[in-house]
Design a protein around this motif. Sequence first.
Motif, mmCIF file in Angstrom:
data_model
loop_
_atom_site.group_PDB
_atom_site.id
_atom_site.type_symbol
_atom_site.label_atom_id
_atom_site.label_comp_id
_atom_site.label_asym_id
_atom_site.label_seq_id
_atom_site.Cartn_x
_atom_site.Cartn_y
_atom_site.Cartn_z
ATOM 1 N N ASP A 1 16.513 -9.508 -5.722
ATOM 2 C CA ASP A 1 17.468 -9.765 -4.630
ATOM 3 C C ASP A 1 18.384 -10.938 -4.958
ATOM 4 N N TYR A 2 18.006 -11.783 -5.908
ATOM 5 C CA TYR A 2 18.665 -13.036 -6.324
ATOM 6 C C TYR A 2 18.235 -14.195 -5.410
ATOM 7 N N GLU A 3 18.398 -15.371 -5.961
ATOM 8 C CA GLU A 3 18.133 -16.608 -5.217
ATOM 9 C C GLU A 3 18.932 -16.633 -3.911
ATOM 10 N N ILE B 1 11.879 -22.207 -7.393
ATOM 11 C CA ILE B 1 12.240 -21.513 -6.160
ATOM 12 C C ILE B 1 11.428 -20.225 -6.057
ATOM 13 N N VAL B 2 11.539 -19.570 -4.909
ATOM 14 C CA VAL B 2 10.919 -18.265 -4.692
ATOM 15 C C VAL B 2 12.023 -17.229 -4.531
ATOM 16 N N VAL B 3 11.857 -16.084 -5.172
ATOM 17 C CA VAL B 3 12.835 -14.992 -5.121
ATOM 18 C C VAL B 3 12.103 -13.708 -4.760
ATOM 19 N N SER B 4 12.797 -12.821 -4.050
ATOM 20 C CA SER B 4 12.220 -11.536 -3.667
ATOM 21 C C SER B 4 12.877 -10.408 -4.451
ATOM 22 N N GLY B 5 12.273 -9.235 -4.378
ATOM 23 C CA GLY B 5 12.828 -8.062 -5.035
ATOM 24 C C GLY B 5 11.949 -6.858 -4.774
ATOM 25 N N SER B 6 12.171 -5.797 -5.535
ATOM 26 C CA SER B 6 11.358 -4.593 -5.373
ATOM 27 C C SER B 6 11.177 -3.902 -6.719
ATOM 28 N N ILE B 7 10.124 -3.079 -6.798
ATOM 29 C CA ILE B 7 9.825 -2.298 -8.004
ATOM 30 C C ILE B 7 9.671 -0.839 -7.584
ATOM 31 N N SER C 1 8.107 -16.551 -8.498
ATOM 32 C CA SER C 1 8.696 -17.872 -8.754
ATOM 33 C C SER C 1 9.827 -17.737 -9.757
ATOM 34 N N SER C 2 10.828 -18.612 -9.613
ATOM 35 C CA SER C 2 11.953 -18.640 -10.546
ATOM 36 C C SER C 2 12.507 -20.060 -10.592
#
Length: 420
Positions: A158-160, A95-101, A84-85
Amino acid sequence: MKAKHLTQLLKASFLSCSMIATTLSMAQLPPAPQEKYGDGRVSEFYTWKSAIPAQPGKLLRTEAVHNPYIRLANDSQAIRILYSSTSGKDSKTPIVVSGSIHLPKGNPPKEGWPVVLWAHGTVGLADACAPSWSGRSYRDVQYLNRWLNEGFAVVATDYEGLGVAGPHLLINNPMLAYSILDSGRAALKTKLPLANKFVIVGQSQGGAGAVAASSYSATYAPDLNIKGSIGTGVIYKDPEATPEKNQLKLNPYEVSPSLAYGIYSFLVTQSLYPEIKTEEIFTPEAAPLVEQARNACLTSFMGDIQTAGLSPAQAYNPNPPTSYKKLQEKESNDYGYYPTLKISHPLFIGTGANDRTPDARSQMKLVADACKAGTVVEGHLYHGLGHSETVNASLKDSIPFAKKVIAGEKIQAICKPDLQ
């Protein structure tokens, strides 16, 4: 007596249902996918169907990454994250945001790996352009592998609007800051061995994001232990300059792939102000390219522009409505400037002397302005290097900087860097 008790139970049940209904109506649900924003063409992982938590930085979902094109050669483990962001459009909507670790190889320090919060450069506007889904450029792969090799975990937003449905807002400083900072919060909620010791690192759009996240960190995410920030090719809108001077300059009569940035920027403005019509701003010859930009990622879209052979003079309507310029200025005033350049941790700025995207002089102005505001800035100016080449070339200076700030060592300010 029984009838009275039954009435009371019914009233209580009605009130409870009403409260639940009110809560659900107030909860923020994810936006429906729209073609005009380039939504879709990603896996089900990126679709969040429940109410979005009001608290930013909540970890919503993870999945292991096995695809070698998404993994990094120097990582021991990689996962995608959904978290969440806060939307950069109004600085309040969840909003919901994606990404990776990505974790380094070897054994982590006792308190966990120090973390690079990576902010990528422009990749496009469509969901499918999200790096956690589509992979990264060769330049960025080399760059992030080096950080992993130096013992830093990489948390990459990934950013909004990239990966997850909704418009991507490009150079929107609140959006960049929130997406970056909340990726750090979400990462700490995984069971991965990560320390609450962060260095924010970004290039180009992400360079602006690194400075923006630094600027917002003390007020938006005081729970994160930000030790320092690193930006290369930083896009800086000088508050003392005219709007024209803050714009990317292109030869109007030369076919340039950099026209892609102008078209992407138009689509962002149009997402904020839907009354703007494509035909008011672009010529009929360029209109198909504008539509192509909704789904085309940057590298392929630059090739499309080159193939079309359109110069800016051939692409733009010579007489756009005056209202468009006013809306562009409003967008810039609302989203283009940093709230403060007085940053509580050291800042590294690496600039290629031949950079034109943005101009190296604007980046040197950022160094001067941040120093003037009281920030400890380590500026570097690299002879003969352009926008992209500076990224990896700067590692010889940025990695020692990062290790020093993580260790709590003093950074010597360089406010007027010499060519090196």
